[in-house]
Design a protein around this motif. Sequence first.
Motif, PDB file in Angstrom:
ATOM      1  N   PHE A 112       0.827  -1.212   0.000  1.00  8.40           N
ATOM      2  CA  PHE A 112       0.000   0.000   0.000  1.00  8.40           C
ATOM      3  C   PHE A 112       0.862   1.263   0.000  1.00  8.40           C
ATOM      4  CE2 PHE A 112      -2.157   3.309   2.502  1.00  8.40           C
ATOM      5  CZ  PHE A 112      -3.200   3.587   1.628  1.00  8.40           C
ATOM      6  N   ILE A 113       1.922   1.272   0.794  1.00 11.92           N
ATOM      7  CA  ILE A 113       2.806   2.441   0.837  1.00 11.92           C
ATOM      8  C   ILE A 113       3.523   2.632  -0.493  1.00 11.92           C
ATOM      9  CG2 ILE A 113       4.920   3.335   1.912  1.00 11.92           C
ATOM     10  CD1 ILE A 113       3.898   2.048   4.535  1.00 11.92           C
ATOM     11  N   LEU A 114       4.004   1.547  -1.092  1.00  8.63           N
ATOM     12  CA  LEU A 114       4.660   1.659  -2.395  1.00  8.63           C
ATOM     13  C   LEU A 114       3.693   2.127  -3.471  1.00  8.63           C
ATOM     14  CD1 LEU A 114       6.928  -1.504  -2.389  1.00  8.63           C
ATOM     15  CD2 LEU A 114       7.626   0.885  -2.202  1.00  8.63           C
ATOM     16  N   PHE A 115       2.462   1.616  -3.459  1.00  8.62           N
ATOM     17  CA  PHE A 115       1.463   2.037  -4.431  1.00  8.62           C
ATOM     18  C   PHE A 115       1.131   3.515  -4.270  1.00  8.62           C
ATOM     19  CE2 PHE A 115      -3.011   2.447  -5.744  1.00  8.62           C
ATOM     20  CZ  PHE A 115      -2.894   2.035  -7.061  1.00  8.62           C
ATOM     21  N   SER A 116       1.009   3.979  -3.031  1.00  9.86           N
ATOM     22  CA  SER A 116       0.717   5.389  -2.785  1.00  9.86           C
ATOM     23  C   SER A 116       1.866   6.284  -3.235  1.00  9.86           C
ATOM     24  CB  SER A 116       0.440   5.621  -1.300  1.00  9.86           C
ATOM     25  OG  SER A 116      -0.661   4.866  -0.888  1.00  9.86           O
ATOM     26  N   MET A 117       3.092   5.851  -2.970  1.00  7.64           N
ATOM     27  CA  MET A 117       4.242   6.650  -3.403  1.00  7.64           C
ATOM     28  C   MET A 117       4.342   6.690  -4.921  1.00  7.64           C
ATOM     29  SD  MET A 117       7.066   5.508  -0.579  1.00  7.64           S
ATOM     30  CE  MET A 117       8.414   6.235  -1.471  1.00  7.64           C
ATOM     31  N   MET A 118       4.064   5.567  -5.580  1.00  6.58           N
ATOM     32  CA  MET A 118       4.113   5.559  -7.040  1.00  6.58           C
ATOM     33  C   MET A 118       3.060   6.486  -7.623  1.00  6.58           C
ATOM     34  SD  MET A 118       4.904   1.527  -7.814  1.00  6.58           S
ATOM     35  CE  MET A 118       3.658   1.521  -9.051  1.00  6.58           C
ATOM     36  N   ASN A 119       1.870   6.511  -7.040  1.00  6.67           N
ATOM     37  CA  ASN A 119       0.834   7.416  -7.527  1.00  6.67           C
ATOM     38  C   ASN A 119       1.196   8.868  -7.278  1.00  6.67           C
ATOM     39  OD1 ASN A 119      -0.939   5.618  -8.648  1.00  6.67           O
ATOM     40  ND2 ASN A 119      -2.070   5.303  -6.747  1.00  6.67           N
ATOM     41  N   TYR A 120       1.826   9.151  -6.145  1.00  6.52           N
ATOM     42  CA  TYR A 120       2.161  10.540  -5.814  1.00  6.52           C
ATOM     43  C   TYR A 120       3.272  11.066  -6.711  1.00  6.52           C
ATOM     44  CZ  TYR A 120       3.536  14.599  -3.100  1.00  6.52           C
ATOM     45  OH  TYR A 120       3.843  15.868  -2.708  1.00  6.52           O
ATOM     46  N   TYR A 121       4.301  10.267  -6.934  1.00  3.39           N
ATOM     47  CA  TYR A 121       5.462  10.745  -7.678  1.00  3.39           C
ATOM     48  C   TYR A 121       5.364  10.512  -9.180  1.00  3.39           C
ATOM     49  CZ  TYR A 121       7.826  11.628  -3.301  1.00  3.39           C
ATOM     50  OH  TYR A 121       8.167  12.121  -2.080  1.00  3.39           O
ATOM     51  N   SER A 122       4.335   9.824  -9.657  1.00  2.00           N
ATOM     52  CA  SER A 122       4.245   9.580 -11.097  1.00  2.00           C
ATOM     53  C   SER A 122       3.691  10.785 -11.851  1.00  2.00           C
ATOM     54  CB  SER A 122       3.365   8.358 -11.374  1.00  2.00           C
ATOM     55  OG  SER A 122       2.032   8.636 -10.978  1.00  2.00           O
ATOM     56  N   MET A 123       2.963  11.669 -11.170  1.00  2.00           N
ATOM     57  CA  MET A 123       2.369  12.814 -11.843  1.00  2.00           C
ATOM     58  C   MET A 123       3.369  13.962 -11.875  1.00  2.00           C
ATOM     59  SD  MET A 123      -1.259  14.656 -11.138  1.00  2.00           S
ATOM     60  CE  MET A 123      -0.755  15.432  -9.626  1.00  2.00           C
ATOM     61  N   MET A 124       3.647  14.485 -13.067  1.00  2.00           N
ATOM     62  CA  MET A 124       4.568  15.603 -13.204  1.00  2.00           C
ATOM     63  C   MET A 124       3.801  16.913 -13.032  1.00  2.00           C
ATOM     64  SD  MET A 124       7.572  14.404 -13.796  1.00  2.00           S
ATOM     65  CE  MET A 124       8.446  15.765 -14.498  1.00  2.00           C
ATOM     66  N   PRO A 125       4.240  17.784 -12.130  1.00  2.00           N
ATOM     67  CA  PRO A 125       3.535  19.057 -11.955  1.00  2.00           C
ATOM     68  C   PRO A 125       3.776  19.982 -13.139  1.00  2.00           C
ATOM     69  CG  PRO A 125       5.485  18.999 -10.591  1.00  2.00           C
ATOM     70  CD  PRO A 125       5.351  17.637 -11.202  1.00  2.00           C
ATOM     71  N   GLN A 126       2.802  20.807 -13.415  1.00  2.00           N
ATOM     72  CA  GLN A 126       2.944  21.753 -14.515  1.00  2.00           C
ATOM     73  C   GLN A 126       3.870  22.878 -14.077  1.00  2.00           C
ATOM     74  OE1 GLN A 126      -0.968  23.042 -15.535  1.00  2.00           O
ATOM     75  NE2 GLN A 126      -1.531  21.103 -16.453  1.00  2.00           N
ATOM     76  N   THR A 127       4.750  23.290 -14.997  1.00  2.00           N
ATOM     77  CA  THR A 127       5.665  24.372 -14.663  1.00  2.00           C
ATOM     78  C   THR A 127       4.899  25.688 -14.658  1.00  2.00           C
ATOM     79  OG1 THR A 127       6.244  24.597 -16.985  1.00  2.00           O
ATOM     80  CG2 THR A 127       7.646  23.176 -15.652  1.00  2.00           C
TER      81      THR A 127
END
Length: 53
Positions: free
Chosen positions: A20-35
């Motif tokens: 669950f922690i790995l899945f949450s981290m992957m979801n959080y860090y997979s999205m690139m923020p708009q500059t």
Amino acid sequence: MPQMAPIGWLSLFIIFSIIFILFSMMNYYSMMPQTPMSQASKKHSTSPLNWKW
């Protein structure tokens, strides 16, 4: 049917928690923020606020 040993429940809890922690981290860090755009290129429409009470 024999009961599951407590160590089995503990290991399942630890495994699912790690997944669950790995899945949450992957979801959080997979999205690139708009500059953010520079302030010069942004057009702000500033209109004076006339409050009529």
